[in-house]
Design a protein around this motif. Structure first.
Motif, PDB file in Angstrom:
ATOM      1  N   HIS A  19      28.963  35.706   4.316  1.00 37.84           N
ATOM      2  CA  HIS A  19      30.047  35.833   4.957  1.00 37.84           C
ATOM      3  C   HIS A  19      31.143  35.154   4.182  1.00 37.84           C
ATOM      4  O   HIS A  19      30.924  34.261   3.571  1.00 37.84           O
ATOM      5  CB  HIS A  19      30.088  35.505   6.466  1.00 37.84           C
ATOM      6  N   VAL A  20      32.523  35.114   4.677  1.00 36.50           N
ATOM      7  CA  VAL A  20      33.629  34.637   4.096  1.00 36.50           C
ATOM      8  C   VAL A  20      34.279  33.929   5.312  1.00 36.50           C
ATOM      9  O   VAL A  20      34.621  34.474   6.094  1.00 36.50           O
ATOM     10  CB  VAL A  20      34.748  35.404   3.335  1.00 36.50           C
ATOM     11  N   ILE A  31      26.634  31.719   3.306  1.00 38.56           N
ATOM     12  CA  ILE A  31      25.083  32.532   3.351  1.00 38.56           C
ATOM     13  C   ILE A  31      25.032  32.341   4.877  1.00 38.56           C
ATOM     14  O   ILE A  31      24.806  31.218   5.364  1.00 38.56           O
ATOM     15  CB  ILE A  31      23.993  31.967   2.518  1.00 38.56           C
ATOM     16  N   ASP A  32      24.830  33.571   5.781  1.00 31.55           N
ATOM     17  CA  ASP A  32      24.471  33.424   7.019  1.00 31.55           C
ATOM     18  C   ASP A  32      22.849  32.960   6.978  1.00 31.55           C
ATOM     19  O   ASP A  32      22.044  33.873   6.811  1.00 31.55           O
ATOM     20  CB  ASP A  32      24.611  34.556   7.791  1.00 31.55           C
ATOM     21  N   LEU A  68      21.743  18.672   3.395  1.00 32.58           N
ATOM     22  CA  LEU A  68      22.082  19.861   4.187  1.00 32.58           C
ATOM     23  C   LEU A  68      23.479  19.658   5.346  1.00 32.58           C
ATOM     24  O   LEU A  68      23.736  20.557   5.482  1.00 32.58           O
ATOM     25  CB  LEU A  68      20.584  19.981   5.365  1.00 32.58           C
ATOM     26  N   ASP A  69      23.591  18.548   5.544  1.00 30.66           N
ATOM     27  CA  ASP A  69      24.728  18.341   6.554  1.00 30.66           C
ATOM     28  C   ASP A  69      25.985  18.675   5.751  1.00 30.66           C
ATOM     29  O   ASP A  69      26.942  19.088   6.287  1.00 30.66           O
ATOM     30  CB  ASP A  69      24.925  16.858   7.039  1.00 30.66           C
ATOM     31  N   HIS A  94      24.890  24.684  11.560  1.00 30.56           N
ATOM     32  CA  HIS A  94      23.704  24.755  10.617  1.00 30.56           C
ATOM     33  C   HIS A  94      23.372  26.293  10.769  1.00 30.56           C
ATOM     34  O   HIS A  94      22.424  26.734  10.304  1.00 30.56           O
ATOM     35  CB  HIS A  94      22.626  24.081  11.107  1.00 30.56           C
ATOM     36  N   THR A  95      24.450  27.264  11.011  1.00 31.68           N
ATOM     37  CA  THR A  95      24.195  28.644  10.875  1.00 31.68           C
ATOM     38  C   THR A  95      24.553  29.284   9.581  1.00 31.68           C
ATOM     39  O   THR A  95      24.003  30.374   9.139  1.00 31.68           O
ATOM     40  CB  THR A  95      25.099  29.476  11.961  1.00 31.68           C
ATOM     41  N   HIS A  96      25.288  28.482   8.855  1.00 25.88           N
ATOM     42  CA  HIS A  96      25.765  29.019   7.532  1.00 25.88           C
ATOM     43  C   HIS A  96      25.534  27.866   6.337  1.00 25.88           C
ATOM     44  O   HIS A  96      25.668  26.640   6.763  1.00 25.88           O
ATOM     45  CB  HIS A  96      27.181  29.198   7.287  1.00 25.88           C
TER      46      HIS A  96
END
Length: 540
Positions: free
Chosen positions: A369-370, A389-390, A409-410, A417-419
């Protein structure tokens, strides 16, 4: 014709289990008579290593390393160019459940020391030519905590070892420890805009993404002669010059020349009948500058490029010269390669035309996704935003953070945290093709090497003549970009060509030759904001 979704599920199930054996996946399950690596010497003479020989030599080396005290989870760093010694060393490392830390052989001793210290390396294995880079020097502020081995038979310091001795030892091989999909396979260092380079943790489950790109992105088949020219100290060279051919049980070429020569590249393409060629934009641009016609013995059928976007005129040139286009692919050290027109004819996108400037769609296993930079929602088609990235619908997304950074990761994920945020910007067109724009992290890509500006700035300011400096990218038709620097001198120092040459040598000696500034300008002050922050965008 295989179903991509089912094939991906099979790979993920195979490479993400509680009892994964990396050595089995990369070597032991393959036909022992098949050639794993063909090493090509400077005069183009071949030396081959079969999967059976790889099994025997890596098992013996693993026994020797275990005798030295190497245990699961230990870090083994390599200063070895692509070829047979590196292949054997990597497999032996993974037989022990240890982590590989591949280093660029062009790095200066201080840069090597920083990576070895940061990674907590236990053992460094170096080719004879590079062992002196591990000698104590002023760059070592603390005593080394690692041991050293070399691939040759030159005289060694006390406590050092040679691969020759280790691979002919009669030690009993230890049992292969089980690893999980989350076990760290490698630490691959990537330049950072602020601060020193960071080690990206590559888990075992990333093998599924590597195999998928090898099959779909590169389109390598059992009948191909495959050659990836990338340095194994980089992600593209490690993932797809060393690992993915072994995963698929294929043969790959490894040229040991010590330098790049477009004529030598063409000689290898023709003499070894290469049918599948993967390289970087600098290689293609250099070949274009030196080549007018293609020798008739070259029969390459698939071309791929990674590292930075290819200009449309280079793709047009390749199509005219080779009769096939270069498939330009997008990826990162932290992802592998996830977008671009595939080289596998099983996929309908393989023959799809591309609009100018487009890289292509997401490859199987990825959903790109953008995002709007404000609300993290998908941006309208054709509108610039952050490439992401999804994570929830990309089964191959494997990145789990950097070594020593608990909050990675944060930083790399959206708040929900979906992308997975790549740090790059671009657009998505109405056909689903990704268009790359810029790297948000400010990294300079020169000759396909990624350089963090602050890393060069830190080296420059350590020179007594430099008070402060700013580093930036200069567009170049061959290298892609060159490194430029604005330098404010310390009191009682005068700029000039001699000092500029001295500063280039300083960076080359303390970091790497490819990081040395091509252009150095001496200035009275750097552009700054009202608050005193350097305005990096104004440096050029």
């Amino acid at each position: 014709m295989s179903d991509p979704a089912q094939l991906l599920r099979d790979w993920i199930a195979t490479y993400h289990t509680p009892t994964t054996s990396v050595a089995h996946l990369l070597c032991d399950r393959h036909d022992p008579h098949t050639t794993a690596t063909t090493q090509i010497g400077p005069t183009l003479e071949p030396t081959t290593l079969t999967y059976g020989q790889l099994h025997q030599k890596s098992t013996t080396l693993a026994a020797g390393l275990h005798h030295l005290g190497i245990r699961p989870g230990d870090r083994i760093a390599t200063l070895i160019p692509k070829g047979i010694d590196l292949t054997i060393t990597a497999l032996a490392t993974w037989r022990l459940g240890a982590t590989l830390v591949p280093l660029l052989t062009s790095l200066a001793p201080s840069a090597i020391h920083q990576r070895l210290t940061d990674s907590g390396t236990t053992l460094v294995i170096a080719q004879d030519d590079y062992r002196t880079k591990l000698d104590p020097g002023p760059h070592q502020t603390t005593p080394p905590t690692w041991h050293t081995a070399t691939t040759g038979t030159h005289p060694l310091r006390d406590g050092d070892h040679t691969l020759h001795t280790l691979t002919t030892s009669d030690h009993t091989p230890p049992p292969t420890p089980p690893t999980t999909g989350d076990t760290t396979l490698a630490l691959v260092y990537v330049s950072n805009l602020i601060g020193p380079p960071r080690g990206a943790r590559v888990p075992v489950r990333a093998l599924a993404a590597m195999h998928a790109y090898h099959h779909y992105g590169l389109g390598v088949t059992d009948d191909d002669t495959y050659w990836n020219t990338a340095d194994p100290g980089t992600a593209y060279g490690l993932y797809h010059g060393l690992i993915s051919p072994l995963l698929a049980g294929h043969t790959s070429l490894a040229l040991q020349a010590g330098f790049f020569d477009p004529e030598l590249t063409l000689d290898v393409l023709g003499m070894y009948q290469v049918t599948n060629f993967a390289s970087d934009p600098t290689t293609y641009r250099t070949i274009r500058a030196a080549t007018k016609t293609l020798p008739p013995e070259i029969i390459v059928q698939r071309l791929a490029s990674a590292g930075e976007p290819l200009a449309p005129d280079v793709i047009d040139w390749a199509t005219d010269l080779f009769g096939i286009p270069i498939r330009d692919h997008y990826g990162q050290t932290e992802l592998g390669w996830c977008a671009g027109i595939p080289n596998n004819p099983e996929l309908p996108q393989a023959d799809a035309p591309l609009p100018p400037g487009a890289i292509g769609p997401a490859l199987p296993g990825w959903n790109i996704h953008v995002l709007d930079p404000i609300d993290d929602q998908p941006a309208p088609l054709g509108v610039y935003g952050r490439i992401a990235i999804d994570h929830t619908t990309s089964p191959l997304d494997w990145f789990e953070g950097y070594h020593g950074y608990d909050d990675t990761l944060d930083i790399r994920r959206t708040p929900d945290h979906t992308h997975h945020l790549t740090g790059d910007t671009g657009i998505m067109d109405r056909q689903g093709n990704l268009h790359f724009s810029t790297r948000d992290d400010g990294a300079i890509i020169t000759r396909s090497y990624r350089i963090g500006p602050t890393e060069v700035e830190t080296i420059l300011t350590s020179h007594p003549a430099v008070d402060e400096c700013g580093v930036y990218a200069i567009p170049d038709p061959i290298a892609g970009h060159l490194v430029g620097a604005r330098v404010v001198l310390a009191p009682d120092h005068t700029g000039g060509p001699h000092l500029a040459d001295e500063l280039r040598d300083w960076v080359s000696t303390h970091l790497a030759p490819h990081a040395a500034p091509h252009t150095i300008d001496f200035v009275d002050e750097l552009p700054r904001t009202a608050s005193g922050k350097m305005r990096r965008a104004r440096l050029p």
